[in-house]
Design a protein around this motif. Structure first.
Motif, PDB file in Angstrom:
ATOM      1  N   GLU A 105       7.523  -2.999  -3.631  1.00 12.13           N
ATOM      2  CA  GLU A 105       7.637  -3.375  -5.042  1.00 12.13           C
ATOM      3  C   GLU A 105       6.746  -4.593  -5.296  1.00 12.13           C
ATOM      4  N   LEU A 106       5.451  -4.348  -5.439  1.00  7.62           N
ATOM      5  CA  LEU A 106       4.473  -5.430  -5.476  1.00  7.62           C
ATOM      6  C   LEU A 106       4.614  -6.315  -6.712  1.00  7.62           C
ATOM      7  N   ASP A 107       4.888  -5.734  -7.874  1.00  8.50           N
ATOM      8  CA  ASP A 107       5.051  -6.555  -9.081  1.00  8.50           C
ATOM      9  C   ASP A 107       6.240  -7.499  -8.944  1.00  8.50           C
ATOM     10  N   ARG A 108       7.339  -6.970  -8.426  1.00  3.16           N
ATOM     11  CA  ARG A 108       8.539  -7.790  -8.235  1.00  3.16           C
ATOM     12  C   ARG A 108       8.293  -8.867  -7.183  1.00  3.16           C
ATOM     13  N   LEU A 110       1.891 -19.080  -1.351  1.00  2.97           N
ATOM     14  CA  LEU A 110       0.492 -18.694  -1.557  1.00  2.97           C
ATOM     15  C   LEU A 110       0.074 -17.615  -0.565  1.00  2.97           C
ATOM     16  N   TYR A 111       0.475 -17.789   0.674  1.00  2.63           N
ATOM     17  CA  TYR A 111       0.159 -16.787   1.692  1.00  2.63           C
ATOM     18  C   TYR A 111       0.830 -15.456   1.377  1.00  2.63           C
ATOM     19  N   LYS A 112       2.086 -15.511   0.954  1.00  6.68           N
ATOM     20  CA  LYS A 112       2.808 -14.286   0.607  1.00  6.68           C
ATOM     21  C   LYS A 112       2.163 -13.594  -0.597  1.00  6.68           C
ATOM     22  N   TYR A 136      -1.578  -9.146  -2.894  1.00  6.85           N
ATOM     23  CA  TYR A 136      -2.892  -8.689  -3.371  1.00  6.85           C
ATOM     24  C   TYR A 136      -3.622  -7.859  -2.325  1.00  6.85           C
ATOM     25  N   LEU A 137      -3.397  -8.147  -1.076  1.00  8.51           N
ATOM     26  CA  LEU A 137      -3.985  -7.307  -0.033  1.00  8.51           C
ATOM     27  C   LEU A 137      -3.423  -5.888  -0.126  1.00  8.51           C
ATOM     28  N   GLN A 138      -2.117  -5.784  -0.287  1.00  6.48           N
ATOM     29  CA  GLN A 138      -1.490  -4.466  -0.417  1.00  6.48           C
ATOM     30  C   GLN A 138      -1.975  -3.746  -1.678  1.00  6.48           C
ATOM     31  N   ARG A 139      -2.140  -4.503  -2.756  1.00 11.36           N
ATOM     32  CA  ARG A 139      -2.674  -3.894  -3.984  1.00 11.36           C
ATOM     33  C   ARG A 139      -4.085  -3.379  -3.753  1.00 11.36           C
ATOM     34  N   GLY A 140      -4.876  -4.162  -3.054  1.00 14.39           N
ATOM     35  CA  GLY A 140      -6.246  -3.735  -2.767  1.00 14.39           C
ATOM     36  C   GLY A 140      -6.275  -2.476  -1.918  1.00 14.39           C
ATOM     37  N   ILE A 141      -5.401  -2.404  -0.944  1.00 14.07           N
ATOM     38  CA  ILE A 141      -5.325  -1.220  -0.085  1.00 14.07           C
ATOM     39  C   ILE A 141      -4.940  -0.004  -0.916  1.00 14.07           C
ATOM     40  N   LYS A 164      -8.905 -11.826  -4.583  1.00 13.44           N
ATOM     41  CA  LYS A 164      -7.734 -12.659  -4.889  1.00 13.44           C
ATOM     42  C   LYS A 164      -6.939 -12.946  -3.615  1.00 13.44           C
ATOM     43  N   ALA A 165      -6.782 -11.932  -2.776  1.00 14.55           N
ATOM     44  CA  ALA A 165      -6.046 -12.116  -1.519  1.00 14.55           C
ATOM     45  C   ALA A 165      -6.723 -13.179  -0.661  1.00 14.55           C
ATOM     46  N   ALA A 166      -8.047 -13.105  -0.559  1.00 15.16           N
ATOM     47  CA  ALA A 166      -8.787 -14.081   0.254  1.00 15.16           C
ATOM     48  C   ALA A 166      -8.673 -15.482  -0.336  1.00 15.16           C
ATOM     49  N   ALA A 167      -8.777 -15.599  -1.650  1.00 15.56           N
ATOM     50  CA  ALA A 167      -8.682 -16.913  -2.296  1.00 15.56           C
ATOM     51  C   ALA A 167      -7.291 -17.522  -2.096  1.00 15.56           C
TER      52      ALA A 167
END
Length: 119
Positions: A38-41, A66-68, A73-78, A88-91
């Motif tokens: 549940e990425l949005d949540r 921030l790390y979480k 964003y990594l999961q969203r990118g995948i 965004k994940a890298a930043a």
């Protein structure tokens, strides 16, 4: 009879305790949401955790949310293949790195170098 300063200190301590509890609760809820996809949540909970410590100037505590958020964003990118999510994940990951305890990171880097050079 308690002094005014004593009462103020008690109020400040109670407020800090409540804020710490909210921070921990938001992180936990965010982790649970991330685990279930549940990425949005998850993003909402991690952002709330970040906000709770950012307002107080507790920059060292900003690293974990921030790390979480970077994991979200990594999961969203995948899932989406959208390059901006990876950016965004890298930043966010770099922002977490800056706020983390650098001596531990430097030690980990040294240990990694040693492992590569002398396996």
């Amino acid at each position: 009879m308690a002094t005014r300063e004593g009462k103020d200190a008690d109020i400040i301590a109670k407020t800090q305790e409540d804020n710490d509890s909210k921070y921990e609760e938001e992180l936990l809820e965010g982790c649970n949401a991330l685990q279930t996809g549940e990425l949005d949540r998850a993003e909402q909970h991690f952002a709330a955790a970040l906000k709770s410590v950012h307002v107080q100037g507790q920059h060292k505590n900003e690293a974990e949310p921030l790390y979480k958020l970077s994991e979200v964003y990594l999961q969203r990118g995948i899932q989406s293949g959208d390059g901006s999510d990876y950016t965004k994940a890298a930043a966010l990951c770099n922002a977490a790195l800056v706020r983390s305890k650098r001596e531990y990171i430097e030690e980990a880097i040294q240990n990694t170098r040693k492992a590569v050079i002398c396996p």
